[in-house]
Scaffold this motif. Structure first.
Motif, PDB file in Angstrom:
ATOM      1  N   THR A 351      -7.436  -7.511   0.079  1.00 36.69           N
ATOM      2  CA  THR A 351      -6.849  -6.849   1.245  1.00 36.69           C
ATOM      3  C   THR A 351      -6.522  -5.416   0.848  1.00 36.69           C
ATOM      4  OG1 THR A 351      -5.890  -8.949   1.925  1.00 36.69           O
ATOM      5  CG2 THR A 351      -5.018  -6.981   2.978  1.00 36.69           C
ATOM      6  N   ILE A 352      -7.037  -4.476   1.609  1.00 36.89           N
ATOM      7  CA  ILE A 352      -6.790  -3.077   1.276  1.00 36.89           C
ATOM      8  C   ILE A 352      -6.318  -2.319   2.518  1.00 36.89           C
ATOM      9  CG2 ILE A 352      -8.569  -3.067  -0.535  1.00 36.89           C
ATOM     10  CD1 ILE A 352      -9.458  -0.990   2.324  1.00 36.89           C
ATOM     11  N   SER A 353      -5.626  -1.231   2.294  1.00 38.23           N
ATOM     12  CA  SER A 353      -5.262  -0.327   3.377  1.00 38.23           C
ATOM     13  C   SER A 353      -5.886   1.023   3.084  1.00 38.23           C
ATOM     14  CB  SER A 353      -3.741  -0.186   3.472  1.00 38.23           C
ATOM     15  OG  SER A 353      -3.191  -1.407   3.898  1.00 38.23           O
ATOM     16  N   GLY A 354      -6.444   1.645   4.085  1.00 41.72           N
ATOM     17  CA  GLY A 354      -7.088   2.936   3.872  1.00 41.72           C
ATOM     18  C   GLY A 354      -6.990   3.791   5.106  1.00 41.72           C
ATOM     19  N   ALA A 364      -6.797  11.279  10.940  1.00 45.36           N
ATOM     20  CA  ALA A 364      -7.231   9.982  10.404  1.00 45.36           C
ATOM     21  C   ALA A 364      -6.241   8.908  10.827  1.00 45.36           C
ATOM     22  CB  ALA A 364      -7.301  10.042   8.879  1.00 45.36           C
ATOM     23  N   LYS A 365      -6.763   7.724  11.064  1.00 39.71           N
ATOM     24  CA  LYS A 365      -5.932   6.583  11.420  1.00 39.71           C
ATOM     25  C   LYS A 365      -5.855   5.625  10.222  1.00 39.71           C
ATOM     26  CE  LYS A 365      -6.376   8.013  15.793  1.00 39.71           C
ATOM     27  NZ  LYS A 365      -7.267   9.162  15.564  1.00 39.71           N
ATOM     28  N   ASP A 366      -4.829   4.792  10.243  1.00 41.52           N
ATOM     29  CA  ASP A 366      -4.757   3.733   9.227  1.00 41.52           C
ATOM     30  C   ASP A 366      -5.759   2.634   9.537  1.00 41.52           C
ATOM     31  OD1 ASP A 366      -2.669   4.883   7.765  1.00 41.52           O
ATOM     32  OD2 ASP A 366      -1.156   4.027   9.099  1.00 41.52           O
ATOM     33  N   ILE A 367      -6.264   2.013   8.494  1.00 46.71           N
ATOM     34  CA  ILE A 367      -7.106   0.836   8.680  1.00 46.71           C
ATOM     35  C   ILE A 367      -6.796  -0.162   7.568  1.00 46.71           C
ATOM     36  CG2 ILE A 367      -9.099   1.800   7.411  1.00 46.71           C
ATOM     37  CD1 ILE A 367     -10.878   0.439   9.639  1.00 46.71           C
ATOM     38  N   GLY A 387      -7.006  -1.627  12.728  1.00 49.60           N
ATOM     39  CA  GLY A 387      -7.051  -0.194  12.469  1.00 49.60           C
ATOM     40  C   GLY A 387      -7.117   0.627  13.730  1.00 49.60           C
ATOM     41  N   GLY A 388      -7.044   1.930  13.553  1.00 51.60           N
ATOM     42  CA  GLY A 388      -6.931   2.848  14.676  1.00 51.60           C
ATOM     43  C   GLY A 388      -8.243   3.248  15.308  1.00 51.60           C
ATOM     44  N   GLU A 389      -9.365   3.043  14.608  1.00 48.88           N
ATOM     45  CA  GLU A 389     -10.670   3.360  15.199  1.00 48.88           C
ATOM     46  C   GLU A 389     -11.773   2.719  14.371  1.00 48.88           C
ATOM     47  OE1 GLU A 389     -11.005   7.653  15.232  1.00 48.88           O
ATOM     48  OE2 GLU A 389     -10.536   7.829  13.104  1.00 48.88           O
TER      49      GLU A 389
END
Lengths: 440, 440
Positions: A351-354, A364-367, A387-389
């Motif tokens: 599991t990652i956040s980017g 930029a949005k979080d994903i 995520g945001g997009e």
């Protein structure tokens, strides 16, 4: 001249009849639809309630007139099938104009799904099911007149209705049995993100079970409390609508109608397609049930192809789901981690956040991405993204990968596009995959 | 203790050295980089010129200090490798501090690409190449001071520079050899859409060949006219930078360094990765050359893995490209129709135009999709998309499909997600695919 009768004019039924018409220009095709709408889109109800559009005809991809005139399909709306005689190949139906008896050479059962109900006492004038577009105008009128609204069920429909109603400024209480919202879509790491987001807009009650709804929908009694509201939306899931044939035709272990790869039931000339139909999960090879429109459409297409004499096989499903809540898109495909264990896999997960854009590109949005693979076979079992997009396409890519048994390394090497405005040179999906590789 | 020397600190070089470091904590790793930047991102130059960000350090994923401190990699910036002795395994380099001689057990050549040049007379003080971030500040300062700017070359970089400069209000003339812009990315049906869009903002000269550039970049002479401008951007493509080793190491037919699946050159201990390196096109099995950062990064990762003792094979490329122009995203993957013919396939194609959202959901964008398949094998050969949103992920999905040889029907059955706000129940990709099926 061959006769095709289709029971239910939703996505599956209209796909099947359109495809059969294309392949057999001379076939006599009749569709019986209990409501006033065909090729209708229940997925649009939350957005209609939100006020994003106002013309209820937009719920229909095509009108009954279109099918009548352009595709020469007899569409009988407001006509309910009351009985099916599978041995004599006769369908009995009823409308306000009287009874109809229709013989068939081929039958497609595409009766869709029904919303699950809860225990109700003292009337139901303020209990709503956001299930069928034919009732959307009435539903919206009523909801718009209320202020405090309870939603029971924090699955996709519950979350979408919460988005719509909080957007309208309603006070919403969302009561959910699970430990977090969307727990049939996401694992907890990602589910928590959405749950916390929705908590900003609505009162969210988790791990709470509704015992009964009283006063026509104005009082909800749960195992942990009582809630007085102006009305209640019940969104606790759907169930295959097999009422008409459940004693006559073979059902699968999911409760939906069992079919072979050609979408045939245990009657050779009787096909089933759509939300009332069982499928096979491609990852597990086991029976599975996915009540979503794209699957229904393709099932219908396959049934129609085979009826039309063009052999085609439905390959099964991977349970792709996508929804949104305000600034978040939410997608999943394949198995969740618990599901994977239950089916005997040995799941490993990353599991990652980017971010969705190059570090130098604005806005930029979080994903957040979780990828699940099987430690033994190295195959990708599932993926989840919040995520945001650009969530949809990444899920679609993972769907392709999972359907064809990509292993971790295959997925790492997918040559994903890179544009600073909309992605990262190491795409977040690849970052998650790379983490799984390092675990090796 | 093993010694790794890396020539070139771009995407491939830093991926290779980071991966080798991870697998071999004791290896001595030195990277020689001719400019002041490492792990730099040329793809950001148009956006820097546009003014979307101002800190040139953002061009670097990580700084030289980061690699020195966190990854214990010796990074020698502003240090140019002058000679490589492949038989004695020695690299000679030079910086303002003097000459360096470095022995190696493993060598990675990751010297990237160089911009192609045009014939120039009378100086070049107003001729610009938007190629390396190390020169971006100077480039931007100069471009911002000019009003009438010519861009020569209507490929991805030319189009991205046109977006940036027209956004800044500059008068742009875009001179291109092809019949339409982006002709190495898109076939004509989709290329025309973008060409016409750019014509609204800039003067576009098609099918026109530059003969020479005079007056330091202020006068352009073509086979069809003369253009006086304040300055000229040359964006006519790049070529593998193999100057250093071209007489010593085996090059492929594309002019880039030939490697095996492990990224090894004809010297067993010498690897090559990135824009200077040839690959194999997965669809054709033939040599191909893709100078894009995600491929460079993965090539570097594979080289670093093998140097680190973890065997890994690079599977080849499918030439995924994605760019944007104002409200349009533009993507392609696989072969264009002409390319497919040239490689001996018998291409069939479907081109459709659709919308990105459900008919009832507001603000849907146009999307145009072309899918190319082989009539004999039914395999998907290529895909091209121009649209207002969610182009990237659809291209990524097609990349996965093409890399694993999906046939038309496999692709039809990909269980793509459906959310009214962002897709269609019959996804536009599936609509194009369905059209190919009907042709059968």
């Amino acid at each position: 001249m061959d006769k095709l009768v289709v029971i239910g004019g939703g996505a599956a039924g209209m796909s099947a009849s359109s495809r059969a018409r294309k392949l057999k220009p001379d076939m006599e095709i009749t569709v019986f639809e209990a409501t006033k709408m065909v090729s209708h889109a229940p997925c649009g109800i939350p957005y209609f309630v939100e006020g994003l559009f106002n013309d209820e005809n937009l719920f229909m991809t095509y009108t009954p007139q279109f099918f009548e005139e352009k595709r020469k399909i007899n569409v009988k709306i407001n006509t309910k099938v009351t009985e099916v005689d599978l041995d004599s190949r006769i369908v009995y139906a009823e409308s306000k104009d009287g009874k109809i008896k229709a013989e068939y050479d081929y039958l497609v059962i595409s009766t869709g799904s029904l919303p699950k109900k809860l225990s109700v006492e003292d009337g139901n004038d303020r209990i709503f099911y956001a299930h069928h577009p034919a009732n959307a105008v009435e539903l919206r009128e009523k909801l718009w007149s209320l202020n405090n609204i309870a939603i029971i069920g924090g699955g996709i429909l519950g979350v979408e209705m919460a988005e719509a109603l909080t957007h309208l400024g309603k006070k919403v209480i969302l009561i959910h049995r699970g430990k977090y919202l969307l727990n049939r879509t996401l694992d907890q790491e990602l589910g928590n993100i959405i749950t916390q987001r929705i908590m900003k807009d609505a009162e969210v009650r988790l791990d709470e079970r509704v015992e009964t709804i009283k006063n026509g929908g104005r009082l909800i009694i749960t195992d942990r409390g009582k809630y007085e509201v102006d009305g209640t939306i019940v969104a606790v899931g759907v169930t295959p609508n097999v009422e008409l044939v459940k004693d006559k035709i073979k059902l699968g272990e999911t409760g939906a109608i069992k079919v072979d790869e050609h979408m045939r039931t245990n009657y050779r000339e009787v096909y089933s397609a759509g939300d009332n139909t069982e499928s096979i999960h491609i990852v597990t090879g086991k029976p599975y049930w996915v009540p979503f429109a794209p699957v229904a459409n393709k099932m219908g297409y396959v049934a129609g192809s085979n009826i039309g004499g063009h052999e085609m096989k439905f390959p099964g499903v991977v349970n792709t789901q996508i929804t949104k809540y305000k600034e978040f898109y939410i997608g999943r495909v394949g198995l969740q981690e618990d599901e994977a264990k239950r089916y005997g896999f040995k799941p490993i997960a990353a599991t990652i956040s980017g971010k969705t854009r190059a570090r130098y590109y604005p806005d930029a949005k979080d994903i957040h991405i979780k990828i699940i693979a099987d430690e033994n076979s190295k195959k990708i079992l599932g993926g989840q993204i919040v995520g945001g997009e650009e969530v949809l396409g990444r899920i679609d890519m993972l769907a392709a990968a999972i359907m064809k048994g990509f292993i971790i390394e295959d997925t790492f090497f997918i040559e994903m596009g890179y544009l600073p405005a909309i992605s990262r040179v190491w795409d977040p999906v690849i970052v998650a995959i790379r983490q799984l590789m390092k675990d090796e």
